[in-house]
Write an enzyme that holds these catalytic residues in place. Structure first.
Site, PDB file in Angstrom:
ATOM      1  N   GLY A  91       2.207 -10.877  10.998  1.00 55.03           N
ATOM      2  CA  GLY A  91       2.991 -10.477  11.979  1.00 55.03           C
ATOM      3  C   GLY A  91       3.205 -11.468  12.815  1.00 55.03           C
ATOM      4  O   GLY A  91       4.369 -11.731  13.438  1.00 55.03           O
ATOM      5  N   GLY A 119       2.464  -4.997   7.832  1.00 59.30           N
ATOM      6  CA  GLY A 119       1.489  -5.788   7.131  1.00 59.30           C
ATOM      7  C   GLY A 119       0.484  -6.311   8.056  1.00 59.30           C
ATOM      8  O   GLY A 119       0.303  -5.456   9.057  1.00 59.30           O
ATOM      9  N   SER A 120      -0.262  -7.534   7.863  1.00 59.82           N
ATOM     10  CA  SER A 120      -1.497  -7.595   8.692  1.00 59.82           C
ATOM     11  C   SER A 120      -0.774  -8.309   9.779  1.00 59.82           C
ATOM     12  O   SER A 120       0.145  -8.872  10.109  1.00 59.82           O
ATOM     13  CB  SER A 120      -2.249  -8.572   7.887  1.00 59.82           C
ATOM     14  N   THR A 121      -1.990  -8.085  10.958  1.00 61.88           N
ATOM     15  CA  THR A 121      -1.476  -8.751  12.483  1.00 61.88           C
ATOM     16  C   THR A 121      -1.256 -10.269  12.455  1.00 61.88           C
ATOM     17  O   THR A 121      -0.323 -10.697  12.800  1.00 61.88           O
ATOM     18  CB  THR A 121      -2.667  -8.371  13.275  1.00 61.88           C
ATOM     19  N   LYS A 170      12.480  -7.329   1.374  1.00 60.26           N
ATOM     20  CA  LYS A 170      11.669  -8.244   0.385  1.00 60.26           C
ATOM     21  C   LYS A 170      10.381  -7.416   0.231  1.00 60.26           C
ATOM     22  O   LYS A 170       9.590  -6.994   1.341  1.00 60.26           O
ATOM     23  CB  LYS A 170      11.166  -9.488   1.174  1.00 60.26           C
ATOM     24  N   ALA A 221       6.533  -6.343  -1.230  1.00 61.97           N
ATOM     25  CA  ALA A 221       5.376  -7.249  -1.515  1.00 61.97           C
ATOM     26  C   ALA A 221       5.270  -7.591  -2.975  1.00 61.97           C
ATOM     27  O   ALA A 221       5.732  -6.861  -3.823  1.00 61.97           O
ATOM     28  CB  ALA A 221       3.960  -6.193  -1.455  1.00 61.97           C
ATOM     29  N   GLU A 222       4.910  -8.677  -3.119  1.00 58.36           N
ATOM     30  CA  GLU A 222       4.918  -9.401  -4.365  1.00 58.36           C
ATOM     31  C   GLU A 222       4.175  -8.517  -5.741  1.00 58.36           C
ATOM     32  O   GLU A 222       4.259  -8.594  -6.773  1.00 58.36           O
ATOM     33  CB  GLU A 222       4.274 -10.937  -4.575  1.00 58.36           C
ATOM     34  N   GLU A 271       4.711  -3.247  12.404  1.00 54.03           N
ATOM     35  CA  GLU A 271       3.613  -2.409  12.291  1.00 54.03           C
ATOM     36  C   GLU A 271       2.580  -2.961  11.584  1.00 54.03           C
ATOM     37  O   GLU A 271       2.526  -3.152  10.383  1.00 54.03           O
ATOM     38  CB  GLU A 271       4.302  -1.232  11.472  1.00 54.03           C
ATOM     39  N   CYS A 313      -3.030   1.621   6.913  1.00 51.14           N
ATOM     40  CA  CYS A 313      -3.062   1.035   8.325  1.00 51.14           C
ATOM     41  C   CYS A 313      -3.872   2.129   9.258  1.00 51.14           C
ATOM     42  O   CYS A 313      -4.380   1.866  10.256  1.00 51.14           O
ATOM     43  CB  CYS A 313      -1.889   0.649   8.941  1.00 51.14           C
ATOM     44  N   ARG A 370      -8.021   8.433   1.570  1.00 48.62           N
ATOM     45  CA  ARG A 370      -6.529   8.378   1.098  1.00 48.62           C
ATOM     46  C   ARG A 370      -6.245   7.042   0.706  1.00 48.62           C
ATOM     47  O   ARG A 370      -6.537   5.956   1.292  1.00 48.62           O
ATOM     48  CB  ARG A 370      -5.520   8.646   2.240  1.00 48.62           C
ATOM     49  N   ASN A 373       0.908  -1.330   0.010  1.00 47.64           N
ATOM     50  CA  ASN A 373       0.023   0.055  -0.042  1.00 47.64           C
ATOM     51  C   ASN A 373       0.946   1.278   0.103  1.00 47.64           C
ATOM     52  O   ASN A 373       0.624   2.193  -0.521  1.00 47.64           O
ATOM     53  CB  ASN A 373      -0.878  -0.097   1.162  1.00 47.64           C
ATOM     54  N   GLU A 398       8.493   3.641  14.358  1.00 48.74           N
ATOM     55  CA  GLU A 398       9.140   3.999  13.150  1.00 48.74           C
ATOM     56  C   GLU A 398       9.072   5.526  13.180  1.00 48.74           C
ATOM     57  O   GLU A 398       8.453   6.144  13.726  1.00 48.74           O
ATOM     58  CB  GLU A 398       8.606   3.510  11.831  1.00 48.74           C
TER      59      GLU A 398
HETATM   60  C1  SIN Z   1       0.707   2.126   6.400  1.00 45.19           C
HETATM   61  O1  SIN Z   1      -0.586   2.293   6.082  1.00 45.19           O
HETATM   62  O2  SIN Z   1       0.832   1.275   7.043  1.00 45.19           O
HETATM   63  C2  SIN Z   1       1.308   3.497   6.668  1.00 45.19           C
HETATM   64  C3  SIN Z   1       0.624   4.865   6.461  1.00 45.19           C
HETATM   65  C4  SIN Z   1       1.453   5.889   6.656  1.00 45.19           C
HETATM   66  O3  SIN Z   1       2.553   5.983   6.764  1.00 45.19           O
HETATM   67  O4  SIN Z   1       0.575   7.176   6.741  1.00 45.19           O
END
Ligand code: SIN
Length: 510
Positions: free
Chosen positions: A264, A259-261, A203, A205-206, A281, A315, A309, A180, A488
């Site tokens: 993770g 990525g997804s929980t 790595k 995302a594909e 994250e 996320c 957006r 994303n 981050e």
């Molecule tokens: C995300 O969707 O993981 C990042 C969104 C952002 O950095 O604002």
């Protein structure tokens, strides 16, 4: 894409895309930035096979990219480990200069980088350009932070000893990133890692390897030494075996994942065997609370920004809208008006587009399923509600939403805006905190005491007060509960890539 009606929702036949959206679009990015091989140890390398990268808007093939397997992943980890010996000993200023050069090159090539993002992930071009600037800002920020990673000299309890706390790089970091934000989620991690003196294997995302490989091209041009930044793209099929190397190889010291929980948790289990450092994250389910005292126009602008957006695929997108009774009707009316006036579905490269496709049809299916579940439990569709051909989804406004509906219990990751009416602050907070994830939350109120109370009570890592867009390199990004571990960006981001070593200098004659 054929202009036929293929799907139905609540018994209605869905319309095809308008003819203008069926034309062919051309990526049109100049050769050096359109890389398709893996980047390992400073060299462009082919894997035994390739996988296609598709434009999610049209299904058109954009490129065939090297499909790396465990062997290439292992080579990349070894290259990163070798390179780490000198990179970690370079001065912070030397690392800073190279990160800055990389930033400058991103800015110089921002238009091509934006087109790559739009074509591989579907994001409207204006947003892609925004992502490139956001992405570059992490290289700029961490080029500056590289020189300020101070340790401590601590007053010692013994006269013949001195206590030093030294900051040192953790070593090789595996960086696993989502589709994303194909560029910014790489630089937010890699900027911090390289600044700290770590080396990395990315790595991507594909769905979106092209942006990652373009970053590698620019890293090479910037003079980042071979092996410091490696990229191993791979298909969905190869992801588990590549992930296994990146999460389990003893030479890897740290894993950073966005990525997804669910994924993770898998990576956390893999990391446990060799006790690696981790930053995660993960998913969000952001509450967006509008209180009676809110400036309603501002709340509507915040809702539009935070919900739509990237077509709702972030996320930190607002996922559950809680609106107090006193402003409910006004908010709904103005929000509906803003959706009509501002949102335009289309291919991301068309200048008027604000809403691109979702990343794939599974993503659109999930939103459709949430809408039909909500309607079957009594929600009213005020705007949109339909899926178009491909993975396009109409921006959808739902009223009469209740907390038993799927859309209020799980992340939508799409342009679905469900609104719950509430009466008291306690009620809103109870709903907001009822989730097992907590990344972002948004609060709209003019009452200063309420701002403090609600900000402190919300179980999230990021709070927007009277603001819908919050992300910036200067501030922390990260969540609580099952939204992840670590932070981050900001001055804290670099600490995720550092160990603190205690040195006791003893036997001093004083
Ligand atoms: C995300 O969707 O993981 C990042 C969104 C952002 O950095 O604002």
């Amino acid at each position: 894409m054929a202009a036929v009606c293929t799907r139905s929702f609540l018994g209605r036949v869905l319309p095809p895309l308008p003819a203008a959206m069926l034309r062919r679009y051309s990526l049109d990015v100049s050769a050096p930035l359109l890389r398709t091989q893996a980047y390992v140890g400073g060299r462009w390398v082919s894997a035994a096979s390739v996988f296609p990268v598709l434009d999610p808007a049209t299904g058109q093939e954009l490129a065939r990219v090297s499909d790396c397997g465990p062997a290439e992943a292992k080579q990349a980890v070894e290259a990163a480990h070798r390179a780490g010996r000198s990179w970690s000993r370079d001065t912070a200023k030397e690392r800073s200069v190279l990160l800055r050069r990389w930033f400058d090159l991103m800015i110089q090539h921002k238009d091509d980088l934006a087109r790559l993002i739009t074509f591989e992930c579907g994001k409207p071009l204006r947003e892609s350009l925004g992502e490139v600037l956001y992405s570059a800002s992490f290289l700029e920020w961490f080029s500056e932070e590289a020189r300020r990673t101070y340790g401590d000299i601590v007053p010692s309890p013994a006269k013949d000893r001195k206590i030093f706390l030294l900051k040192q790089p953790v070593g090789v970091a595996s960086i696993i990133t989502p589709w994303n934000f194909p560029s910014a989620m790489i630089t937010r991690k890699v900027g911090a890692a390289l600044a700290a003196g770590c080396t990395v294997v990315v790595k991507p995302a594909e769905d979106t390897p092209l942006s990652a490989l373009a970053l590698a091209e620019l890293a090479q041009q910037a003079g980042i030494p071979p092996g410091v930044f490696n990229v191993v793209p791979c298909s969905r099929e190869k992801t588990p075996s590549v992930g296994q190397v990146l999460c389990c190889d003893p030479l890897v010291a740290k894993i950073s994942f966005t990525g997804s929980t669910a994924t993770g948790k898998v990576l956390l289990k893999l990391a446990a065997d060799t006790v690696k450092r981790v930053s995660m994250e993960l998913g969000g389910h952001a509450p967006f609370i509008v209180f009676d005292s809110a400036d309603v126009d501002r709340a509507v602008a915040g809702a539009m920004a935070s919900k739509f957006r990237n077509s709702g695929q972030t996320c930190v997108c607002s996922n559950r809208f809680l609106v107090q009774s006193g402003v409910y009707d006004r908010f709904m009316e103005k929000l509906g008006g803003a959706m009509d006036a501002e949102l335009r579905i289309g291919h991301g490269s068309e200048p008027q587009t604000t809403q691109g496709p979702l990343i794939n049809s599974r993503a659109a299916d999930k939103v459709v399923h949430q809408i039909s579940d909500a309607v079957s439990r009594g929600a009213t569709v005020l705007k949109g509600g339909r899926r178009l051909e491909g993975s396009y989804m109409e921006p959808t406004l739902l009223a009469d939403v209740t907390t038993d509906m799927l859309c209020t219990r799980e992340e939508s990751f799409g342009p679905l805006l469900p609104v719950i009416r509430f009466n008291t602050e306690e009620e809103a907070l109870a709903i907001a905190n009822s989730s097992n994830v907590g990344l972002a939350g948004y609060v709209f109120t003019q009452d200063v005491s309420q701002i403090w109370r609600v900000t402190e009570a919300l179980e999230v890592g990021i709070v927007g007060v009277n603001e819908g867009l919050l992300s910036t390199a200067e501030a922390t990004f990260g969540g609580v509960k099952q939204s992840g571990l670590g932070r981050e960006g900001s001055k804290y981001g670099i600490e995720e890539y550092q160990e603190v070593k205690y040195m006791c200098l003893g036997g001093l004659q004083v």
